[in-house]
Design a protein around this motif. Structure first.
Motif, PDB file in Angstrom:
ATOM      1  N   GLU A   1       0.815  -1.214   0.000  1.00  0.00           N
ATOM      2  CA  GLU A   1       0.000   0.000   0.000  1.00  0.00           C
ATOM      3  C   GLU A   1       0.850   1.267   0.000  1.00  0.00           C
ATOM      4  O   GLU A   1       0.385   2.323  -0.434  1.00  0.00           O
ATOM      5  CB  GLU A   1      -0.945   0.015   1.213  1.00  0.00           C
ATOM      6  CG  GLU A   1      -2.099  -0.976   1.140  1.00  0.00           C
ATOM      7  CD  GLU A   1      -1.748  -2.379   1.621  1.00  0.00           C
ATOM      8  OE1 GLU A   1      -0.550  -2.675   1.859  1.00  0.00           O
ATOM      9  OE2 GLU A   1      -2.681  -3.198   1.772  1.00  0.00           O
TER      10      GLU A   1
ATOM     11  N   GLU B   1      -9.485   9.245  -3.465  1.00  0.00           N
ATOM     12  CA  GLU B   1      -8.726   8.930  -2.242  1.00  0.00           C
ATOM     13  C   GLU B   1      -8.254  10.206  -1.544  1.00  0.00           C
ATOM     14  O   GLU B   1      -8.310  10.324  -0.313  1.00  0.00           O
ATOM     15  CB  GLU B   1      -7.517   8.045  -2.573  1.00  0.00           C
ATOM     16  CG  GLU B   1      -7.871   6.645  -3.039  1.00  0.00           C
ATOM     17  CD  GLU B   1      -6.651   5.724  -3.065  1.00  0.00           C
ATOM     18  OE1 GLU B   1      -5.555   6.158  -2.654  1.00  0.00           O
ATOM     19  OE2 GLU B   1      -6.806   4.563  -3.509  1.00  0.00           O
TER      20      GLU B   1
ATOM     21  N   ILE C   1     -10.155   3.206   2.678  1.00  0.00           N
ATOM     22  CA  ILE C   1      -9.962   3.078   1.230  1.00  0.00           C
ATOM     23  C   ILE C   1      -9.579   1.635   0.924  1.00  0.00           C
ATOM     24  O   ILE C   1      -8.591   1.118   1.469  1.00  0.00           O
ATOM     25  CB  ILE C   1      -8.843   4.044   0.765  1.00  0.00           C
ATOM     26  CG1 ILE C   1      -9.301   5.501   0.943  1.00  0.00           C
ATOM     27  CG2 ILE C   1      -8.433   3.749  -0.680  1.00  0.00           C
ATOM     28  CD1 ILE C   1      -8.180   6.519   0.867  1.00  0.00           C
TER      29      ILE C   1
ATOM     30  N   THR D   1      -5.808   2.424   4.327  1.00  0.00           N
ATOM     31  CA  THR D   1      -5.854   2.079   2.902  1.00  0.00           C
ATOM     32  C   THR D   1      -5.423   0.627   2.790  1.00  0.00           C
ATOM     33  O   THR D   1      -4.361   0.252   3.300  1.00  0.00           O
ATOM     34  CB  THR D   1      -4.892   2.982   2.111  1.00  0.00           C
ATOM     35  OG1 THR D   1      -5.329   4.327   2.266  1.00  0.00           O
ATOM     36  CG2 THR D   1      -4.858   2.625   0.640  1.00  0.00           C
TER      37      THR D   1
END
Ligand code: UD1
Length: 327
Positions: free
Chosen positions: A146, A164, A180, A248
């Motif tokens: 990520e 985002e 996210i 995320t």
């Protein structure tokens, strides 16, 4: 008390699978869809469910919050007690984004801001955004973590990065704790069939119709496909777990396959198909390889994909055999 959730894009391929799972787990679901790409038949299993309500609306429209309040009050539910909103409504095709970047921006960026405004105004407790692995472009290392930098190769990827960034700003400003999820390539029953749909839907339908299977470019590009029911489970987990707030998280398949091998597998597993595999022009804006690290999803969501590619492909092929639609 029954928890209330909203799913945008509820009549879509993934949104309908998520809505089914939510209903099975006892949630009250308000589905929002404008039926641009979503289909009424995707809701056939859940339309009659007393805990499901449909709001036919566009996520970009003004007064969406008012329409949500009205729809909930008709169902005797309070709009200040929405537990989770899953924002899936989007244009999801790289190809379409190149053909129509303005529409892509309108739906994917403006739509996301509009939903964030609703989250803020209605004080929705959890917000989960379906982003994409496309944000990474062509990173140097696989699997993709990520932390890898974002590098949009298409307006689609740019629109997801923009979404985002707005979420980060709302997380900072209003402490909404938005999550996210970066979906890698999702496949399975009910994925639409058109020139804009996912490669597995396209190849399977081509094989079933004895049409040429169109590999774009060399076919050496690879993807890690994740089955729709797995994606639905992981997405739900992201909404339910407070530890996912502000995070995320990648949601990727765990096996890589080249597009050429995928074409061969589908050709061989559609009994009696006479399709030949042909090569056509490579796609502008295409990503070369894509497989995500699932470490974070494992830690935070306690999630691991359960459906192996071979099994999922067979289920998907079986489904299309009985659900062939015109393109
Ligand atoms: C897909 C998703 C996107 C998601 C992203 C995450 C679709 C339509 N797109 O993009 O929403 O965010 O994964 O990683 O589901 N191909 C062919 N022949 C065809 C069609 C496609 O060879 O007829 C190739 C493409 O060139 C590409 C690969 O198959 O290399 C995958 O294409 P596609 O299914 O459109 O997905 P992505 O572009 O990876």
């Amino acid at each position: 008390m029954t928890a209330t959730v909203i799913v945008t894009g509820a009549a879509g391929f993934i949104g309908s699978a998520l809505s089914e799972l939510l209903l099975a787990r006892g949630y009250y679901v308000l589905g929002i869809d404008n039926f641009r790409t979503g289909k009424r038949e995707n809701l056939s299993e859940i339309r009659g469910n007393k805990r499901f309500r449909l709001l036919e609306a566009d996520v970009t429209q003004n007064k969406l919050s008012e329409d949500v309040i009205k729809a909930l009050s008709q169902a005797h539910l309070k709009s200040n007690e929405i537990d989770i909103i899953f924002h899936l409504a989007a244009i999801s095709s790289v190809k379409e984004s190149i053909e129509n970047p303005v529409l892509m921006n309108e739906t994917n960026v403006r739509g996301t801001i509009n939903i964030l405004e609703m989250v803020r105004r209605l004080e929705i407790k959890r917000f989960v955004f379906s982003s994409s692995a496309a944000v990474y472009g062509n990173p140097e290392k696989m699997p993709i973590y990520e932390e890898a930098p974002c590098n949009p190769l298409s307006p689609y990827a740019a629109s997801k990065i923009a979404g985002e960034l707005y979420i980060h700003s709302y997380n900072q400003l209003y402490n909404i704790g938005g999550t996210i999820l970066r979906y890698f390539n999702v496949y399975g029953p009910r994925q639409a069939y058109s020139e804009y749909s996912g490669v597995i839907s396209i190849f399977t339908n081509q094989a079933l119709r004895n049409e040429p299977i169109t590999v774009e470019g060399t076919g050496e590009q690879t993807r890690s496909f994740i089955y729709v029911e797995d994606i639905a489970r992981a997405t739900l987990a992201a909404g339910e777990r407070d530890t996912a707030s502000g995070m995320t998280i990648n949601l990727s398949g765990t096996e890589s396959i080249s597009i050429s091998n995928l074409a061969q597998f589908i050709r061989q597993n559609v009994e009696g198909s006479e399709s030949e595999v042909i090569h056509v022009n490579p796609r502008p804006g295409d990503v070369k390889d894509s497989i995500g690290s699932m470490e974070r999803a494992g830690e935070i969501l306690q999630f691991n994909p359960e459906v192996r590619l071979e099994e999922g492909l067979r289920k998907t092929i079986d489904w299309y055999k009985t659900h062939q639609s015109s393109k």
